[in-house]
Scaffold this active site. Structure first.
Site, PDB file in Angstrom:
ATOM      1  N   HIS A 209      36.060  81.779  12.606  1.00 56.42           N
ATOM      2  CA  HIS A 209      35.574  81.856  13.931  1.00 56.42           C
ATOM      3  C   HIS A 209      35.335  83.261  14.189  1.00 56.42           C
ATOM      4  O   HIS A 209      36.156  84.200  13.905  1.00 56.42           O
ATOM      5  CB  HIS A 209      36.412  81.183  15.044  1.00 56.42           C
ATOM      6  CG  HIS A 209      36.125  81.296  16.456  1.00 56.42           C
ATOM      7  ND1 HIS A 209      34.841  80.880  16.761  1.00 56.42           N
ATOM      8  CD2 HIS A 209      36.661  82.125  17.654  1.00 56.42           C
ATOM      9  CE1 HIS A 209      34.795  81.220  18.110  1.00 56.42           C
ATOM     10  NE2 HIS A 209      35.715  81.972  18.501  1.00 56.42           N
TER      11      HIS A 209
ATOM     12  N   ASN B   5      30.111  86.027  19.961  1.00 55.35           N
ATOM     13  CA  ASN B   5      30.982  84.791  19.822  1.00 55.35           C
ATOM     14  C   ASN B   5      30.240  83.584  20.516  1.00 55.35           C
ATOM     15  O   ASN B   5      30.017  83.561  21.673  1.00 55.35           O
ATOM     16  CB  ASN B   5      32.223  84.782  20.664  1.00 55.35           C
ATOM     17  CG  ASN B   5      33.151  83.740  20.591  1.00 55.35           C
ATOM     18  OD1 ASN B   5      32.742  82.660  20.100  1.00 55.35           O
ATOM     19  ND2 ASN B   5      34.374  83.860  21.059  1.00 55.35           N
TER      20      ASN B   5
ATOM     21  N   CYS C 297      36.591  77.008  21.172  1.00 61.53           N
ATOM     22  CA  CYS C 297      36.198  77.871  19.794  1.00 61.53           C
ATOM     23  C   CYS C 297      36.638  77.079  18.609  1.00 61.53           C
ATOM     24  O   CYS C 297      36.206  77.418  17.518  1.00 61.53           O
ATOM     25  CB  CYS C 297      36.632  79.241  19.867  1.00 61.53           C
ATOM     26  SG  CYS C 297      35.954  80.178  21.216  1.00 61.53           S
TER      27      CYS C 297
HETATM   28  N1  ACO Z   1      33.027  98.431  27.807  1.00 60.08           N
HETATM   29  C1  ACO Z   1      33.878  99.712  28.066  1.00 60.08           C
HETATM   30  N2  ACO Z   1      35.421  99.623  28.350  1.00 60.08           N
HETATM   31  C2  ACO Z   1      35.945  98.238  28.449  1.00 60.08           C
HETATM   32  C3  ACO Z   1      35.123  97.192  28.322  1.00 60.08           C
HETATM   33  C4  ACO Z   1      33.912  97.236  27.946  1.00 60.08           C
HETATM   34  N3  ACO Z   1      32.993  96.199  27.806  1.00 60.08           N
HETATM   35  N4  ACO Z   1      36.082  96.128  28.438  1.00 60.08           N
HETATM   36  C5  ACO Z   1      37.408  96.829  28.961  1.00 60.08           C
HETATM   37  N5  ACO Z   1      37.213  97.966  28.858  1.00 60.08           N
HETATM   38  C6  ACO Z   1      38.340  98.721  28.974  1.00 60.08           C
HETATM   39  C7  ACO Z   1      39.379  98.231  29.895  1.00 60.08           C
HETATM   40  O1  ACO Z   1      39.034  98.266  31.080  1.00 60.08           O
HETATM   41  C8  ACO Z   1      40.467  99.313  29.341  1.00 60.08           C
HETATM   42  O2  ACO Z   1      40.352 100.367  30.088  1.00 60.08           O
HETATM   43  P1  ACO Z   1      41.867 101.044  30.757  1.00 60.08           P
HETATM   44  O3  ACO Z   1      42.610 101.254  29.594  1.00 60.08           O
HETATM   45  O4  ACO Z   1      41.331 102.278  31.682  1.00 60.08           O
HETATM   46  O5  ACO Z   1      42.689 100.149  31.547  1.00 60.08           O
HETATM   47  C9  ACO Z   1      40.315  99.343  28.005  1.00 60.08           C
HETATM   48  O6  ACO Z   1      38.754  99.078  27.702  1.00 60.08           O
HETATM   49  C10 ACO Z   1      41.209  98.936  27.117  1.00 60.08           C
HETATM   50  O7  ACO Z   1      40.982  97.362  27.326  1.00 60.08           O
HETATM   51  P2  ACO Z   1      41.676  96.291  26.563  1.00 60.08           P
HETATM   52  O8  ACO Z   1      41.788  95.092  27.267  1.00 60.08           O
HETATM   53  O9  ACO Z   1      43.223  96.782  26.111  1.00 60.08           O
HETATM   54  O10 ACO Z   1      41.009  96.150  25.405  1.00 60.08           O
HETATM   55  P3  ACO Z   1      41.164  95.718  23.942  1.00 60.08           P
HETATM   56  O11 ACO Z   1      41.150  96.678  23.017  1.00 60.08           O
HETATM   57  O12 ACO Z   1      42.019  94.552  23.907  1.00 60.08           O
HETATM   58  O13 ACO Z   1      39.703  94.825  23.848  1.00 60.08           O
HETATM   59  C11 ACO Z   1      38.784  92.521  24.070  1.00 60.08           C
HETATM   60  C12 ACO Z   1      39.266  93.865  24.764  1.00 60.08           C
HETATM   61  C13 ACO Z   1      37.561  92.694  23.148  1.00 60.08           C
HETATM   62  C14 ACO Z   1      38.386  91.533  25.191  1.00 60.08           C
HETATM   63  C15 ACO Z   1      40.110  91.905  23.199  1.00 60.08           C
HETATM   64  O14 ACO Z   1      41.147  91.996  23.914  1.00 60.08           O
HETATM   65  C16 ACO Z   1      39.612  90.483  22.770  1.00 60.08           C
HETATM   66  O15 ACO Z   1      38.806  90.552  21.908  1.00 60.08           O
HETATM   67  N6  ACO Z   1      40.385  89.617  23.124  1.00 60.08           N
HETATM   68  C17 ACO Z   1      40.218  88.382  22.598  1.00 60.08           C
HETATM   69  C18 ACO Z   1      39.270  87.658  23.509  1.00 60.08           C
HETATM   70  C19 ACO Z   1      38.254  86.484  22.898  1.00 60.08           C
HETATM   71  O16 ACO Z   1      38.057  86.726  21.767  1.00 60.08           O
HETATM   72  N7  ACO Z   1      38.176  85.574  23.688  1.00 60.08           N
HETATM   73  C20 ACO Z   1      37.055  84.544  23.439  1.00 60.08           C
HETATM   74  C21 ACO Z   1      37.669  83.233  23.399  1.00 60.08           C
HETATM   75  S1  ACO Z   1      38.891  82.823  22.490  1.00 60.08           S
HETATM   76  C22 ACO Z   1      38.229  83.126  20.757  1.00 60.08           C
HETATM   77  O17 ACO Z   1      37.231  82.907  20.577  1.00 60.08           O
HETATM   78  C23 ACO Z   1      39.479  83.572  19.879  1.00 60.08           C
END
Ligand code: ACO
Length: 330
Positions: A256, A286, A116
């Site tokens: 980004h 993204n 990214c």
């Molecule tokens: N729909 C519904 N529920 C979901 C989904 C979904 N698509 N995905 C996860 N959940 C659930 C999980 O299973 C979890 O359930 P649980 O509490 O029963 O276990 C709950 O939602 C919370 O999950 P978290 O992982 O804590 O959710 P969070 O608020 O952290 O959001 C996310 C997840 C959006 C992936 C976040 O961590 C994020 O944006 N991380 C950065 C990842 C990223 O951007 N990567 C791209 C490449 S790197 C970059 O570009 C910077």
């Protein structure tokens, strides 16, 4: 003495027509529009459906638009740098395919892999060729067909990404505008927090790697989220302080587009109000190396000559950084 810098003289883009909305995703996995919007800011993303087309095609289309806007013949381009993590092939580089597709006969071309942060790393590299006097016209492209490495059974990751490309033409500048400064960081991700495990020389493709879904992106979302929030906010503030920029001196943050909450945290840290932040994650998700040039494309009509822009990114690697540039198009 006149300082020679590299400035962006045109921006082009390519976005596939097909829009995959959160509601479409609701039909194929256990998720909801509400969850995706509130956790990420994403409403829809574009998907390149045509199996004959991939990263190089999108990069070539974006480049053609940038060249046409600048009134520059492809034959006059010296260098093409294409940032991507989804190259058409392991080799040759997609940049070489773009070179042929656009007819940039005398340009040399290579890909740059920094996930990214790829577009930022590529922009710094291209700018330095110009500053050193080794190139006069450089195409810097960010292009990714993320749908090619997404597992639509993995709701935590597949909802985040889309396909798209942006390209900028860099040319010499002696009017004080252009790339002024850059800060880049790397921290080797030995814990495998954000990886595509197979297909490289460590785990060549086998029946097992396919069956075990090792050709898709896998990530520890929470770890990446924490690192990205801290990394992008810290480096954005660092480049402001290094260049004595107060919040009122910054016209735009060009972040980004990974997650709206990461972008908000960065803007807060910099002391910027939301009107100064480019956000299009709602429309495209993204697009990895595509996000920053796609922002510049969408906002180009609002940019004024001399505007101070801070470009910032965090991504796989881990890689992160920021670029301070003065907008140079009148
Ligand atoms: N729909 C519904 N529920 C979901 C989904 C979904 N698509 N995905 C996860 N959940 C659930 C999980 O299973 C979890 O359930 P649980 O509490 O029963 O276990 C709950 O939602 C919370 O999950 P978290 O992982 O804590 O959710 P969070 O608020 O952290 O959001 C996310 C997840 C959006 C992936 C976040 O961590 C994020 O944006 N991380 C950065 C990842 C990223 O951007 N990567 C791209 C490449 S790197 C970059 O570009 C910077």
């Amino acid at each position: 003495m006149e300082v020679k810098r590299a400035k962006i003289t045109a921006v082009g883009h390519y976005l596939p027509e097909f829009r995959m909305t959160n509601f479409e995703l609701e039909k194929i996995m256990d998720t909801s529009d509400e969850w995706i919007r509130t956790r990420t800011g994403i409403e829809e993303r574009r998907i390149l459906k045509d199996p004959e087309k991939a990263t190089a095609f999108m990069g070539a289309e974006a480049s053609k638009e940038a060249l046409s806007k600048a009134g520059v013949d492809a034959k006059d381009v010296d260098l093409i740098i294409l940032a991507t993590v989804t190259p058409d092939y392991m080799f040759p580089a997609s940049a070489c395919l773009v070179q042929k597709m656009i007819g940039a006969e005398k340009a040399f071309a290579f890909d740059l892999s920094a996930a990214c942060s790829g577009f930022l790393y590529a922009l710094s590299t291209g700018a330095m060729y110009i500053e050193a006097g080794r190139a006069k016209k450089v195409l810097v492209i960010g292009s990714d067909k993320m749908s090619s490495i997404l597992d639509y059974e993995d709701r935590t990751t597949s909802i985040l990404f889309g396909d798209g490309a942006g390209a900028v033409l860099l040319e010499e500048s002696t009017d004080g505008t252009g790339v002024i400064d850059q800060i880049h960081y790397t921290e080797g991700d030995v814990q495998c927090s954000l990886y595509q495990h197979a297909g490289g020389s460590r785990n060549p493709s086998t029946k097992e790697t396919v069956e075990n879904k090792q050709h898709y992106i896998s990530q520890d979302g929470r770890t990446v989220f924490k690192k990205a929030t801290m990394g992008m906010a810290d480096v954005s503030l660092e480049i402001m302080e290094k260049n004595n920029l107060a919040p009122e001196d910054v016209a735009w943050l060009v972040p980004h587009q990974a997650n709206l909450r990461i972008i908000d945290a960065t803007a807060n840290r910099m002391g910027l109000s939301s009107e100064k932040v480019m956000i299009n994650i709602n429309k495209y998700g993204n697009t990895t190396a595509g996000t920053i040039p796609l922002c510049l494309y969408d906002w180009q009509d609002k940019l004024n000559f001399g505007d101070n822009l801070i470009l910032a990114a965090f991504g796989g690697g881990f890689t992160w950084g920021a670029i301070y540039l003065k907008w140079g198009i009148k």
